[in-house]
Design a protein around this motif. Structure first.
Motif, short mmCIF file in Angstrom:
data_model
loop_
_atom_site.label_atom_id
_atom_site.label_comp_id
_atom_site.label_asym_id
_atom_site.label_seq_id
_atom_site.Cartn_x
_atom_site.Cartn_y
_atom_site.Cartn_z
N VAL A 234 0.85 -1.19 0.00
CA VAL A 234 0.00 0.00 0.00
C VAL A 234 0.88 1.25 0.00
O VAL A 234 0.68 2.18 -0.78
CB VAL A 234 -0.96 0.00 1.21
N ALA A 235 1.92 1.24 0.85
CA ALA A 235 2.83 2.39 0.94
C ALA A 235 3.55 2.62 -0.39
O ALA A 235 3.77 3.76 -0.81
CB ALA A 235 3.83 2.16 2.06
N ARG A 236 3.89 1.53 -1.08
CA ARG A 236 4.66 1.62 -2.31
C ARG A 236 3.79 2.05 -3.50
O ARG A 236 4.28 2.63 -4.46
CB ARG A 236 5.28 0.25 -2.60
N ASN A 237 2.51 1.73 -3.45
CA ASN A 237 1.66 1.94 -4.63
C ASN A 237 0.60 3.02 -4.47
O ASN A 237 -0.27 3.15 -5.32
CB ASN A 237 0.99 0.62 -5.01
N SER A 238 0.62 3.73 -3.34
CA SER A 238 -0.41 4.74 -3.13
C SER A 238 0.15 5.82 -2.23
O SER A 238 1.21 5.65 -1.62
CB SER A 238 -1.64 4.09 -2.48
N PRO A 239 -0.56 6.93 -2.11
CA PRO A 239 -0.06 7.99 -1.23
C PRO A 239 -0.32 7.68 0.26
O PRO A 239 0.05 8.47 1.12
CB PRO A 239 -0.85 9.22 -1.67
N ILE A 240 -0.94 6.52 0.54
CA ILE A 240 -1.30 6.22 1.94
C ILE A 240 -0.08 5.73 2.72
O ILE A 240 0.52 4.71 2.37
CB ILE A 240 -2.41 5.13 1.97
N GLN A 241 0.28 6.45 3.74
CA GLN A 241 1.43 6.07 4.55
C GLN A 241 0.98 5.83 5.98
O GLN A 241 0.43 6.71 6.62
CB GLN A 241 2.51 7.17 4.52
N ILE A 242 1.21 4.64 6.47
CA ILE A 242 0.81 4.29 7.83
C ILE A 242 1.99 4.55 8.77
O ILE A 242 3.10 4.09 8.50
CB ILE A 242 0.41 2.80 7.88
N PRO A 243 1.76 5.28 9.86
CA PRO A 243 2.87 5.64 10.74
C PRO A 243 3.34 4.52 11.67
O PRO A 243 3.63 4.75 12.82
CB PRO A 243 2.27 6.81 11.55
N LEU A 244 3.37 3.31 11.18
CA LEU A 244 3.94 2.20 11.97
C LEU A 244 5.12 1.66 11.19
O LEU A 244 4.97 1.28 10.03
CB LEU A 244 2.91 1.09 12.14
N SER A 245 6.25 1.63 11.81
CA SER A 245 7.44 1.29 11.03
C SER A 245 7.76 -0.20 11.05
O SER A 245 8.16 -0.76 10.05
CB SER A 245 8.62 2.07 11.57
N SER A 246 7.57 -0.82 12.18
CA SER A 246 8.03 -2.20 12.26
C SER A 246 6.86 -3.15 12.46
O SER A 246 5.70 -2.77 12.42
CB SER A 246 9.01 -2.35 13.42
N GLY A 247 7.16 -4.40 12.67
CA GLY A 247 6.11 -5.39 12.90
C GLY A 247 5.94 -6.27 11.68
O GLY A 247 5.95 -5.80 10.55
N LYS A 248 5.77 -7.56 11.94
CA LYS A 248 5.60 -8.52 10.85
C LYS A 248 4.13 -8.64 10.46
O LYS A 248 3.81 -9.09 9.37
CB LYS A 248 6.08 -9.91 11.31
N ALA A 249 3.26 -8.26 11.37
CA ALA A 249 1.82 -8.37 11.09
C ALA A 249 1.06 -7.37 11.94
O ALA A 249 1.51 -6.99 13.03
CB ALA A 249 1.35 -9.79 11.39
N HIS A 250 -0.07 -6.94 11.42
CA HIS A 250 -0.84 -5.90 12.09
C HIS A 250 -2.30 -6.32 12.23
O HIS A 250 -2.83 -7.02 11.37
CB HIS A 250 -0.78 -4.60 11.28
N LEU A 251 -2.92 -5.84 13.28
CA LEU A 251 -4.37 -6.02 13.43
C LEU A 251 -5.03 -4.65 13.47
O LEU A 251 -4.59 -3.76 14.19
CB LEU A 251 -4.72 -6.76 14.72
N LEU A 252 -6.08 -4.49 12.67
CA LEU A 252 -6.88 -3.27 12.70
C LEU A 252 -8.20 -3.63 13.37
O LEU A 252 -9.00 -4.41 12.84
CB LEU A 252 -7.11 -2.76 11.28
N ILE A 253 -8.38 -3.09 14.57
CA ILE A 253 -9.53 -3.49 15.40
C ILE A 253 -10.46 -2.31 15.59
O ILE A 253 -10.01 -1.21 15.92
CB ILE A 253 -9.03 -4.00 16.77
N GLN A 254 -11.73 -2.53 15.35
CA GLN A 254 -12.70 -1.47 15.64
C GLN A 254 -13.60 -1.92 16.79
O GLN A 254 -14.05 -3.07 16.83
CB GLN A 254 -13.56 -1.16 14.42
#
Lengths: 461, 461
Positions: free
Chosen positions: A262-282
């Motif tokens: 996503v970071a490479r192909n769009s202007p969307i930059q997530i401010p998390l630098s490290s981590g092998k996996a992420h959870l987006l929880i609502q």
């Protein structure tokens, strides 16, 4: 074919000239849906304006023995709406009205072509929520959602399309208009045909009107992005959350590569630098205080990387997180226009072992994969990217890749598809999930609706 | 009949002597269920211990052309489990195991004979809830709940049986064991046969194992009994509550007579003296504070008689209120052992006009009625009491009473049954709710499962 010529004439006379397309007048958008690397040219495209039109169209097509492929907005990813072997596409795009929002009964009645996003927007204007939220919700149609039994991130707490359909009007292949269910939440009168039609991919009947159940829109919610230093730890966190008796609205899983693409192909930059996996929880709640309590309980139940938790409290940050999540599939398309998108479902607690087995299997074949999706309900998206591999070699590998993934899912007590359906691209694998007798029963049910097999042939069964 | 004699021998050899009853060895409890004024004597009673037994039993019965009537706990009220024209009752009472409670996945896997109350108790011991709560929950079986698409008071917030079934194992009439769904909440793989079986009243297949979805048990709840000086005002309050965006767990409606009958026929005394109609409302919430907020909002949205609101905060008062509610049907049975129990469903907002029309219709015939039930989901119980009327006269009136009530329900955009099903006592009225073509389609679906019509013949379709 001369029977097409005769049928064309009658269809045009009955539905109106502008409602029947043939030959060169067929727009190329009717050649495909969003399934990677699949297309087919229909002989006819029918554009009904009413249930009566649908009834006439089906009656005429069945008289002429013309196969009919019902189509919503063409956002499906398993080829359900593609004319893989000719026939007439029956597009419901003109039947897109929101007929009624009934505040007293908390229901909405719509035509199948209505966009899911438009339905949500309309509901929200009454303080009500239509929860199912497929990634394509801006464009996809509610009729297509019913046909494919669509889900979306919010299924963890709110369930999928099937949980919000109270009644349908539908037309069988001979043109008969029927109804099942209505504006009531309980029903023990006759077979639940509405439930059977949901997920039947247009192979049984054409849905022409839908009554949806709405719920009060939750007043408070927040999003949390948590990062983990291994895929396993993120996967474990999923069942740790539910074992702690928490029911988030969503638990979305994203592998390292998903965010990177996503970071490479769009202007969307997530401010998390490290981590092998992420959870987006609502999370959502009736009061701000309850929401805060739940959030604290949640963060105690999982163990993200120290410092790598982002709590999105304002709309801007929330929009950023969700645009990243929804941006994964488009980013993958940019990385590798040809790819394989699987969406197996397994018991929630089996996600860690399932993900590991699938990774090992695909790595063993030297393939690049991205794993993401609706971890909270066990629905794992596995995208396999072709990149520079030779096309013929790729095509040859696909059956064994699919078979391998499905077998792992079924061994994990899961099944082939959680929300994308079977369509044309997975039909040959149904025998992995069902016995011969089960498939024969499904075919007999199909024949009870459509004895000549004219509705969406070559799909599902 | 000699084919019964031959079948008896083979069944006894296959299932074991103690699993097959015939003639005088058949206990009289197998002659009826809880349907008023209906009985039938089966030729055989089969008591399988396993799915394998069920498979063998069905295979043998189908070979001998013996009709099979699947039976749970015999608590149904529409005659679904009664052998109205002979045949073999297949009782699932011995298959009552709770096979597994899976905390990580929040699921429970059970056999069909397990009591719904036992399932709830088991779930609660894990802090989990199985929400559907038919009035007979202590005695009724989960398999029967699936067969009848059972509801209960909590449907307002939590839905009915169908909303908690993730997967089933079932056996078709030829003895084939099949599965649909599993331990996953999302599924878009093949036709949703599990959903079709729910509410099919044992006419399509015999369910032998069920995987249920559980939810975290709510931490705080309270019950409110509110009285109104007219039936109309109580009925109006129902939609006023939902229009205020409140979702109570239950909104139970009780006419004056319902409470009076309970007081007259049982030791249960409700401390509300006046009021023509009462609502029993349950609220739940994640925190005590939220519960209090909701309760205040609720009391603002409805307008009960001044002073006539009872907020049950302790277990003793709550138990009293619910024993009064659950005591209505037994009290009616004492008032008049012969009565007619209808359970139409209409859109919630149509309850006021529906109740008025039904009352006018029945009063016009000089009949005594009690109206109560699950107003929050539009499911209205209409009990008509025979009292001292001549039995033959009563029997003659029944068809016109039923037809009249159903026609009012259907005119109100509702339907015949919300949770009790069709069974044998309402089958002749299906044409009021469905067109000839719709009924013909249901019969073709039935034939797809059961070509010789041996499963629960004379029921539903």
């Amino acid at each position: 074919m001369s029977h097409y010529a005769s049928a064309y004439r009658i269809l045009a006379d009955t539905l109106g000239e502008d409602s029947v397309l043939a030959g060169l007048s067929i727009d190329s958008r009717f050649h495909s849906d969003k399934t990677s690397d699949l297309s087919g040219i229909p002989d006819l495209v029918l554009l009904p304006r009413s249930t009566h039109d649908v009834s006439e169209a089906l009656r005429i097509c069945s008289q002429y023995g013309i196969p009919v492929i019902p189509r919503g907005a063409g956002t499906g990813v398993t080829g359900g709406a593609v004319a893989v072997s000719g026939g007439a596409i029956l597009s419901l795009e003109r039947m897109n009205a929101i007929i009624e929002t009934d505040e007293k009964n908390c229901t909405m009645t719509v035509q199948p072509g209505a966009a899911t996003g438009a339905i949500q927007k309309e509901a929200l204007s009454f303080g009500l929520l239509y929860p199912p939220d497929p990634a394509s919700l801006k464009d996809c149609s509610i009729g297509g959602n019913l046909a494919e039994s669509s889900g979306g991130p919010r299924a963890v707490k709110y369930g999928t399309t099937k949980d919000y359909v109270l009644g349908v009007e539908f037309v069988t292949i001979d043109g008969t208009i029927m109804r099942s269910g209505g504006k009531y939440v309980k029903n023990a009168t006759g077979y639940n045909l509405a439930a059977l039609l949901i997920g039947s991919e247009g192979t049984l009947a054409v849905i022409t009107e839908i009554t949806l159940r709405l719920i009060p829109a939750p007043e408070h919610s927040c999003d949390i992005l948590a990062s983990f230093d291994s895929l396993e730890k993120a996967a474990d966190a999923v069942w740790l959350i539910t074992a702690a008796r928490l029911v988030p609205v969503t638990i979305e899983f994203m592998e390292e590569d998903a965010i990177r693409f996503v970071a490479r192909n769009s202007p969307i930059q997530i401010p998390l630098s490290s981590g092998k996996a992420h959870l987006l929880i609502q999370l959502d709640a009736g009061t701000q205080r309850e929401l805060t309590t739940r959030r604290k309980e949640l963060l105690r139940s999982i163990k993200p990387l120290k410092g790598e938790v982002l709590i999105a409290k304002n709309e801007k940050t929330r929009a950023l997180l969700w645009s990243a999540r929804r941006g994964i599939r488009p980013a993958i398309e940019k990385e590798s226009p040809v790819f394989l998108a699987e969406d197996c479902v397994v018991p929630r607690a089996s996600i860690p072992s399932f993900v590991k087995e699938v990774k090992d299997f695909l790595n063993g074949k030297g393939l690049r994969t991205v794993i993401f999706g609706h971890a909270g309900d066990g629905n794992v998206h596995i995208d396999v990217l072709k990149y520079e591999m030779n096309y013929e070699e790729w095509k040859q590998m696909i059956p064994s890749i699919k078979k391998g993934i499905y077998e792992i899912a079924i061994r994990s007590k899961g099944t082939i598809s959680g929300e994308h359906g079977i369509g044309s691209v997975r039909r040959d694998y149904m025998h992995l999930a069902f016995s011969e007798e089960e498939l024969a029963l499904m075919k007999r049910i199909k024949a009870a609706f459509d004895p000549d097999g004219l509705l969406n042939p070559g799909k599902m069964v």
